[in-house]
Design a protein around this motif. Structure first.
Motif, PDB file in Angstrom:
ATOM      1  N   THR A   1       0.832  -1.080   0.042  1.00  0.00           N
ATOM      2  CA  THR A   1      -0.025  -0.027  -0.287  1.00  0.00           C
ATOM      3  C   THR A   1       0.989   1.385  -0.097  1.00  0.00           C
ATOM      4  O   THR A   1       1.953   1.241   0.289  1.00  0.00           O
ATOM      5  N   GLY A   2       0.450   2.420  -0.517  1.00  0.00           N
ATOM      6  CA  GLY A   2       0.904   3.495  -0.417  1.00  0.00           C
ATOM      7  C   GLY A   2       0.651   4.581   0.810  1.00  0.00           C
ATOM      8  O   GLY A   2       1.166   5.621   0.843  1.00  0.00           O
ATOM      9  N   TYR A   3      -0.311   4.045   1.529  1.00  0.00           N
ATOM     10  CA  TYR A   3      -0.618   4.884   2.901  1.00  0.00           C
ATOM     11  C   TYR A   3      -1.352   4.080   3.740  1.00  0.00           C
ATOM     12  O   TYR A   3      -1.692   2.840   3.404  1.00  0.00           O
ATOM     13  N   VAL A   4      -1.379   4.460   5.109  1.00  0.00           N
ATOM     14  CA  VAL A   4      -2.136   3.939   6.129  1.00  0.00           C
ATOM     15  C   VAL A   4      -2.835   5.126   7.010  1.00  0.00           C
ATOM     16  O   VAL A   4      -2.353   6.304   6.730  1.00  0.00           O
ATOM     17  N   ARG A   5      -4.255   4.826   7.211  1.00  0.00           N
ATOM     18  CA  ARG A   5      -5.041   5.723   8.017  1.00  0.00           C
ATOM     19  C   ARG A   5      -5.148   5.336   9.217  1.00  0.00           C
ATOM     20  O   ARG A   5      -5.186   4.248   9.773  1.00  0.00           O
ATOM     21  N   GLU A   6      -5.199   6.258  10.213  1.00  0.00           N
ATOM     22  CA  GLU A   6      -5.348   6.241  11.678  1.00  0.00           C
ATOM     23  C   GLU A   6      -6.878   5.958  11.858  1.00  0.00           C
ATOM     24  O   GLU A   6      -7.871   6.822  11.390  1.00  0.00           O
ATOM     25  N   VAL A   7      -7.164   5.185  12.780  1.00  0.00           N
ATOM     26  CA  VAL A   7      -8.409   4.698  13.381  1.00  0.00           C
ATOM     27  C   VAL A   7      -8.688   5.263  14.648  1.00  0.00           C
ATOM     28  O   VAL A   7      -9.506   5.856  15.027  1.00  0.00           O
ATOM     29  N   THR A   8      -7.812   4.726  15.495  1.00  0.00           N
ATOM     30  CA  THR A   8      -7.724   5.293  16.861  1.00  0.00           C
ATOM     31  C   THR A   8      -6.005   5.627  17.063  1.00  0.00           C
ATOM     32  O   THR A   8      -5.255   5.245  16.128  1.00  0.00           O
ATOM     33  N   LYS A   9      -5.655   5.983  18.234  1.00  0.00           N
ATOM     34  CA  LYS A   9      -4.281   5.962  18.223  1.00  0.00           C
ATOM     35  C   LYS A   9      -3.254   4.840  18.647  1.00  0.00           C
ATOM     36  O   LYS A   9      -2.240   4.791  18.189  1.00  0.00           O
ATOM     37  N   GLU A  10      -4.159   3.688  18.416  1.00  0.00           N
ATOM     38  CA  GLU A  10      -3.519   2.316  18.671  1.00  0.00           C
ATOM     39  C   GLU A  10      -3.813   1.547  17.538  1.00  0.00           C
ATOM     40  O   GLU A  10      -3.342   0.383  17.334  1.00  0.00           O
ATOM     41  N   THR A  11      -4.908   1.874  16.603  1.00  0.00           N
ATOM     42  CA  THR A  11      -5.147   1.169  15.346  1.00  0.00           C
ATOM     43  C   THR A  11      -5.058   1.903  14.253  1.00  0.00           C
ATOM     44  O   THR A  11      -5.069   3.290  14.132  1.00  0.00           O
ATOM     45  N   SER A  12      -5.015   1.097  12.944  1.00  0.00           N
ATOM     46  CA  SER A  12      -4.942   1.644  11.725  1.00  0.00           C
ATOM     47  C   SER A  12      -5.439   0.902  10.797  1.00  0.00           C
ATOM     48  O   SER A  12      -5.719  -0.210  10.931  1.00  0.00           O
ATOM     49  N   ASN A  13      -5.682   1.266   9.404  1.00  0.00           N
ATOM     50  CA  ASN A  13      -6.036   0.569   8.228  1.00  0.00           C
ATOM     51  C   ASN A  13      -5.729   1.051   6.924  1.00  0.00           C
ATOM     52  O   ASN A  13      -5.298   2.159   6.953  1.00  0.00           O
ATOM     53  N   TYR A  14      -6.099   0.182   5.879  1.00  0.00           N
ATOM     54  CA  TYR A  14      -5.989   0.705   4.750  1.00  0.00           C
ATOM     55  C   TYR A  14      -6.760  -0.050   3.742  1.00  0.00           C
ATOM     56  O   TYR A  14      -7.176  -1.103   4.145  1.00  0.00           O
ATOM     57  N   GLU A  15      -7.298   0.258   2.597  1.00  0.00           N
ATOM     58  CA  GLU A  15      -8.209  -0.225   1.789  1.00  0.00           C
ATOM     59  C   GLU A  15      -7.301  -0.817   0.581  1.00  0.00           C
ATOM     60  O   GLU A  15      -6.384  -0.273   0.171  1.00  0.00           O
ATOM     61  N   VAL A  16      -8.047  -2.280   0.216  1.00  0.00           N
ATOM     62  CA  VAL A  16      -7.207  -2.855  -0.873  1.00  0.00           C
ATOM     63  C   VAL A  16      -8.361  -2.962  -1.988  1.00  0.00           C
ATOM     64  O   VAL A  16      -9.404  -3.627  -1.580  1.00  0.00           O
ATOM     65  N   SER A  17      -8.139  -3.034  -3.111  1.00  0.00           N
ATOM     66  CA  SER A  17      -8.813  -3.454  -4.401  1.00  0.00           C
ATOM     67  C   SER A  17      -8.056  -4.171  -5.358  1.00  0.00           C
ATOM     68  O   SER A  17      -6.926  -3.767  -5.973  1.00  0.00           O
ATOM     69  N   VAL A  18      -8.085  -5.327  -5.611  1.00  0.00           N
ATOM     70  CA  VAL A  18      -7.576  -6.234  -6.257  1.00  0.00           C
ATOM     71  C   VAL A  18      -7.813  -6.074  -7.961  1.00  0.00           C
ATOM     72  O   VAL A  18      -8.834  -5.981  -8.263  1.00  0.00           O
ATOM     73  N   GLY A  19      -6.746  -5.828  -8.655  1.00  0.00           N
ATOM     74  CA  GLY A  19      -6.876  -5.766 -10.089  1.00  0.00           C
ATOM     75  C   GLY A  19      -5.776  -6.550 -10.808  1.00  0.00           C
ATOM     76  O   GLY A  19      -5.461  -7.459 -10.422  1.00  0.00           O
ATOM     77  N   ASP A  20      -5.244  -5.724 -11.962  1.00  0.00           N
ATOM     78  CA  ASP A  20      -4.531  -6.672 -12.835  1.00  0.00           C
ATOM     79  C   ASP A  20      -3.167  -6.896 -12.515  1.00  0.00           C
ATOM     80  O   ASP A  20      -2.442  -7.877 -12.716  1.00  0.00           O
ATOM     81  N   LEU A  21      -2.598  -6.045 -11.395  1.00  0.00           N
ATOM     82  CA  LEU A  21      -1.395  -5.973 -10.814  1.00  0.00           C
ATOM     83  C   LEU A  21      -1.191  -7.474 -10.013  1.00  0.00           C
ATOM     84  O   LEU A  21      -0.092  -7.966 -10.046  1.00  0.00           O
ATOM     85  N   TYR A  22      -2.157  -7.733  -9.124  1.00  0.00           N
ATOM     86  CA  TYR A  22      -2.030  -8.890  -8.342  1.00  0.00           C
ATOM     87  C   TYR A  22      -1.270 -10.120  -8.999  1.00  0.00           C
ATOM     88  O   TYR A  22      -0.390 -10.734  -8.400  1.00  0.00           O
TER      89      TYR A  22
END
Length: 362
Positions: free
Chosen positions: A319-340
């Motif tokens: 991934t190119g980014y990470v989002r803060e959910v709380t001070k102790e947790t985080s997430n990001y989104e994945v969409s699978v396409g041609d590259l996988y």
């Protein structure tokens, strides 16, 4: 010395796991290379290039008519406005994390003065009981399939059928936010037309799973789409020409619409890799489309450090980014396409072995 950011390292990686590739000029150049340079462009919403594509999409969706819009934001606000005007009631309902609610600067409310009822808890999809439990009349209900902001969750097909039947019985118009409609067809094992039959109006996007430049289709009965053309002009959506969007939408639709089953199966495989790692989970655990969210029991900054190190060591970018959910947790989104499918499986397994080790260490 300045440290490279996660995004910088991700862009430099030999293999990138999600998506179709860079959104650069080649996306359009690839399309143009096979085009007849003498073909006339569309002109203010008319012409063969736009009209043929609109017919093609209306037939694919099983709807009487379709209109090409430069953006889904424009198309969906117009759809809801039409249904409100038709019923003489400026009130609609949708999910608390609907695109119109959180990404459009209250455009529906400020431009069209439409009241909104938020249905269901934000962590789950809208169910039939939510619709039955409405304590105010509405002109239209919007359902987003899949519900992107909660990892692309979906209601059961039986729930969709029940909501559709209830809305028709009560005179409530049902609109589909189908920005990722193509991507959910493998899970439901239905055609686009079968799903769209449950809805009075449908919006689809051409830059998400399809990977075009931009653009959207709004489809429904002819009276509805003819009214949408008037509103499209009022919104400034009739650019003198939209052909770069249209021909790229057509090109990549033909290239990728039949690959959604592949992307879906690969998304399930990728999610399983994530779920084997310590303090890592996906939402949903088993994806229902080609997209899902990855959740970490670690802070955003910590995950950026870990993922940057893994990408540098392996040449594979998750991934190119990470989002803060709380001070102790985080997430990001994945969409699978041609590259996988281009990532060597052995190298990919090594990435997740490293991720698991680093999550245990930190």
């Amino acid at each position: 010395m300045r440290m490279e950011t996660l995004l910088e390292v991700y862009k430099q990686s030999k293999y990138q796991v999600p998506g179709h590739g860079k959104r650069d000029f080649h996306v359009l150049k690839r399309v143009m290379e096979g085009m007849d340079g003498q073909q006339e462009s569309d002109l203010y919403g008319k012409g063969k290039v736009i009209e043929d594509f609109q017919v093609k999409m209306s037939e694919y969706l099983g709807k009487e008519s379709a209109v090409f819009f430069p953006s889904g934001t424009m198309a969906q606000q117009i759809a809801l406005r039409i249904w409100c005007d038709q019923k003489g009631l400026k009130r609609v309902a949708y999910h608390p994390l609907c695109h119109l609610e959180i990404h459009e600067e209250d455009g529906l409310k400020e431009l069209h003065h439409i009241e909104v009822i938020l249905l269901a808890d934000k962590s789950r999809v809208i169910e039939l009981d939510d619709v039955i439990g409405l304590n105010k009349d509405i002109a239209c209900l919007l359902l987003e399939l899949p519900q992107r902001e909660i990892g692309g969750q979906l209601p059961s097909y039986e729930t969709l059928e029940a909501i559709s039947a209830y809305c028709r019985d009560k005179g409530i118009r049902l609109h589909l936010d189908g920005a990722r409609l193509f991507e959910i067809l493998p899970y439901y094992k239905k055609s686009a037309a079968e799903i769209c039959e449950l809805f009075d109006s449908v919006y689809i996007s051409f830059y998400k799973g399809i990977g075009g430049i931009a653009g959207a289709i709004l489809a429904g009965e002819k009276d509805f789409t003819e009214t949408s053309r008037v509103w499209k002009r009022r919104h400034g959506g009739d650019l003198i020409s939209l052909y770069p969007y249209i021909i790229s939408a057509d090109y990549y639709f033909d290239m990728r619409v039949n690959k959604m089953e592949q992307y879906y199966e690969e998304a399930k495989e990728l999610a399983a890799f994530y779920n084997q790692c310590d303090r890592v989970s996906t939402m949903p655990i088993v994806p229902v489309s080609n997209m899902f969210h990855v959740h970490f029991e670690a802070a955003k900054e910590k995950m950026e450090t870990i993922l940057t190190a893994i990408s540098k060591e392996t040449g594979i970018g998750l991934t190119g980014y990470v989002r803060e959910v709380t001070k102790e947790t985080s997430n990001y989104e994945v969409s699978v396409g041609d590259l996988y499918s281009q990532v060597p499986k052995g190298a990919l397994k090594n990435v997740f072995q490293l991720l698991n080790e680093k999550m245990k260490e930190n």
